[in-house]
Design an enzyme around this catalytic site. Structure first.
Site, PDB file in Angstrom:
ATOM      1  N   CYS A   1      -3.875  -9.735   2.114  1.00 45.85           N
ATOM      2  CA  CYS A   1      -4.182  -8.823   1.008  1.00 45.85           C
ATOM      3  C   CYS A   1      -5.618  -8.974   0.532  1.00 45.85           C
ATOM      4  CB  CYS A   1      -3.204  -9.036  -0.140  1.00 45.85           C
ATOM      5  SG  CYS A   1      -1.517  -8.526   0.255  1.00 45.85           S
TER       6      CYS A   1
ATOM      7  N   GLU B   1      -7.389 -11.296  -1.053  1.00 43.47           N
ATOM      8  CA  GLU B   1      -7.811 -11.864  -2.330  1.00 43.47           C
ATOM      9  C   GLU B   1      -8.254 -13.318  -2.198  1.00 43.47           C
ATOM     10  OE1 GLU B   1      -3.244 -12.444  -2.545  1.00 43.47           O
ATOM     11  OE2 GLU B   1      -4.706 -11.108  -1.629  1.00 43.47           O
TER      12      GLU B   1
END
Length: 681
Positions: A382, A384
């Site tokens: 994702c 992050e």
């Protein structure tokens, strides 16, 4: 809230446990699940584990398991290293953590809610399952470091995915193979000997068999492996500890066949970029179809390599249509590059995403140079967390909008960091991972409900809170690191996209705005679940699942909050500006941001947007807003306020759902796989 622990709970015991009277005080309290019961339904089917007596946990019991598991691991660390253990102080901190989780001020990752304190960690000690994400590079797959085989990156991804850990990977192994003229071998040659490997009925057995097969091509062993699948359990049996049911040997048998098909085409040639991504994606598909766990992957490649850029072009690569969906594909962008070609591709289907490694290596929060993290090589699915090869990371989720004051939020951060830092104390079964994690102690303290906070308090108040909270996080990390006698974390904060965890708390996910303020959220629930009668009694609309005949579909009306704008009212440029603000004032790791854009009006501006924001972000992905039309039982359906009010009036405000004891003999089962920022439930 926690009170002064009684004397009995302050006694040093062999294994920590919360004061039972304290836990009992929460038993009849209705949890503040969000979104008109959606949060509780998600909790019941995703995180409520089977207990020894065959019934399912309730929320107060899940938290007890998680907090007890957390502090037992701290006590084990203190005892093993002879650091001393203050039982009374631990009880106070544990009770505070319990209350913060119960009231949804912070939540452990879904991995932690599901696994911490369970037999998976307490008995099998598979602590890797507590981590959200990982990254592995293929760049050194040929180097034979410490006897490592070329299959190592592939088996690492498979092993991690089967534990529910999302994994990013790169394609640098293909460049190394071409540079060193390393050719794929032929295990079918006349010189090869045939060996039969009986696949054990275990995660380890599936992983080992896959590694042996890949190495038979890449390690020049002159071994032709045949596999005996007779020990693998038949389909439809419960998977102890992991949830879900067995698939039988067919997904593994198919994976082996497809690996052979992929590598046979490369015999006598260097391993290609396409082959690396194909192998990783095929493994991901096997993990999902094997009913073992969900999986999430991200591939990273060269933005100037047509072979890599065309991997999601199924006109060019029709064979990949069956499994290419298992990874998001991003490029290692360089600051100052020409984005015109890749921007045109993004405009069509949203890929590739972009990762600026020079920003990730140079900065903590953007503008603040950080020389401690120069060895990062990629990121998690994702995007992050920037990570070194074989590094894992644990993320916790905080909800600033659920707090009345900044001081209250500071107190929550103490519990959130204490949970995350505890996970860094726990060894995995991968030595190379342990070597990185012992050094970095990387964690990701995330924020969700950002759109709701901005709506209620304004953007400047968000900036003020985050900037002050970041400074407080560094103080807390210093204190906890000293308590455990470990290094300070190389990085501490991030913005994750969230999935089902934010639904529990009634929060918008990460930095993202909802599709619409009002919507219908549809959730599948087993026909055998004891909560179905309670849901019907509470007034929810329930109907047969048109796809899965063993399930019912429950419709929940959702209001994301007064004044919260829908995504159509938030421009691409505003989303990018919000991501940059979060990267500057909060996240020293990265901000997971999938920027939704209108292909017609904003698509032509993508090149300009990347030119501007390459100096302010470490990673970004895009998603074209396309109206695919309605189809039966869509997970989300935008509705107007009148429809919402009509549905909400049918739901009894004093639902006793939280008191229902579900006796369904099926363990909690997390999401199957991730696509962009949303997980199927």
């Amino acid at each position: 809230m926690s009170s002064v622990p009684n004397q009995s709970s302050c006694r040093n015991t062999e294994s920590f446990s919360l004061d039972p009277d304290f836990v009992a005080s929460y038993a009849e309290t209705k949890p503040p699940f969000g979104f008109n019961g959606l949060g509780e339904i998600v909790y019941r089917r995703t995180y409520s584990r089977l207990k020894v007596d065959g019934t399912r946990e309730q929320w107060f019991e899940t938290i007890e398991r998680v907090v007890n598991g957390t502090f037992c691991r701290q006590q084990e660390w203190a005892d093993r290293n002879m650091l001393g253990w203050d039982a009374c102080d631990a009880q106070r901190k544990a009770q505070t953590m319990y209350d913060k989780i119960f009231t949804m001020k912070f939540l452990p990752p879904g991995r932690g809610l599901w696994a911490m304190g369970s037999p998976l960690t307490e008995e099998r000690r598979l602590f890797a399952a507590l981590n959200n994400c990982a990254f592995v590079s293929t760049s050194k797959m040929w180097d034979n470091i410490d006897g490592a085989r070329p299959s190592k990156p592939f088996v690492f991804l498979m092993d991690a995915a089967m534990l529910g850990v999302g994994v990013g990977f790169d394609t640098r192994g293909a460049q190394a193979a071409h540079a060193q003229n390393i050719l794929v071998g032929n295990p079918h040659s006349a010189h090869a000997r045939t060996v039969t490997f009986t696949v054990p009925d275990s995660r380890e057995g599936w992983v080992e068999s896959t590694g042996l097969l890949i190495d038979s091509y890449l390690a020049y062993e002159h071994v032709n492996y045949e596999f005996d699948y007779s020990q693998v359990r038949a389909a439809g049996l419960p998977i102890k500890g992991f949830g879900g049911v067995t698939s039988g040997p067919e997904p593994l048998r198919e994976l082996h066949q497809l690996i052979r098909h992929t590598l046979d085409k490369h015999i006598g040639q260097p391993l290609s970029v396409t082959a690396i991504v194909d192998l990783m994606n095929l493994i991901g598909k096997c993990v999902v179809s094997g009913n073992v766990r969900r999986t999430a992957e991200i591939a990273f490649g060269d933005p100037h390599d047509p072979e890599y850029i065309d991997l999601k072009n199924y006109d060019v690569n029709p064979h990949r249509a069956a499994f290419g969906w298992t990874s998001n594909n991003s490029v290692f962008a360089t600051v100052g590059m020409d984005y015109s070609d890749v921007s045109r591709r993004v405009q069509k289907n949203g890929e590739p995403g972009f990762q600026w490694m020079e920003n990730a290596r140079r900065y903590g929060r953007m503008g603040e140079e950080n020389t401690r993290d120069t060895r990062v090589e990629g990121a998690n699915p994702c995007n992050e967390q920037c990570l070194e090869s074989y590094e894992l990371c644990c993320l916790v989720e905080t909800f600033p909008a659920n707090h009345d004051s900044l001081d209250d939020y500071f107190e929550t951060l103490e519990s959130a960091l204490l949970y995350a830092k505890t996970v860094t104390l726990l060894p995995t079964h991968w030595p190379e991972t342990n070597r990185v994690m012992l050094r970095n102690r990387r964690i990701g303290t995330s924020v969700s409900g950002v759109a709701q906070f901005i709506t209620r308090h304004g953007l400047n108040e968000l900036r003020t809170w985050l900037d002050a909270a970041y400074a407080r996080v560094q103080e807390i990390d210093s204190h906890i690191s000293e308590l455990f006698c470990v290094p300070k974390s190389v990085k501490t904060t991030s913005v994750k996209p969230s999935g089902t965890v934010s639904l529990l708390a009634g929060a918008t996910p990460g930095m993202h705005y909802p599709e619409s303020r009002f919507c219908i959220r549809r959730v599948r629930v087993s026909k055998n679940s004891d909560i179905l009668p309670a849901l019907e009694e509470a007034g929810y609309f329930i109907e047969d699942d048109v796809v899965d005949k063993s399930s019912m579909v429950v419709e929940i009306p959702v209001d994301h909050g007064e004044g919260v704008r829908g995504l159509r009212d938030v421009s691409m440029w505003e989303q990018l500006a919000l991501a940059a603000l979060l990267q500057k004032y909060w996240s020293d790791n990265q901000v997971s941001c999938t920027i939704t854009f209108d292909p017609a009006s904003e698509g032509p501006q993508l090149n300009n947007a990347l030119d501007y924001y390459q100096y302010q972000l470490k990673g970004v992905s895009f998603l074209p807003r396309i109206d695919y039309g309605a189809y039966p039982q869509m997970p989300y359906e935008a509705i107007d306020e009148a429809t919402y009010n009509k549905m909400a009036r049918n739901i009894k405000s004093e639902s006793q759902l939280h008191l229902v004891r579900d006796s369904e003999k099926k363990d909690a089962e997390a999401e199957r796989f991730c696509t962009n920022d949303s997980c199927t439930i």
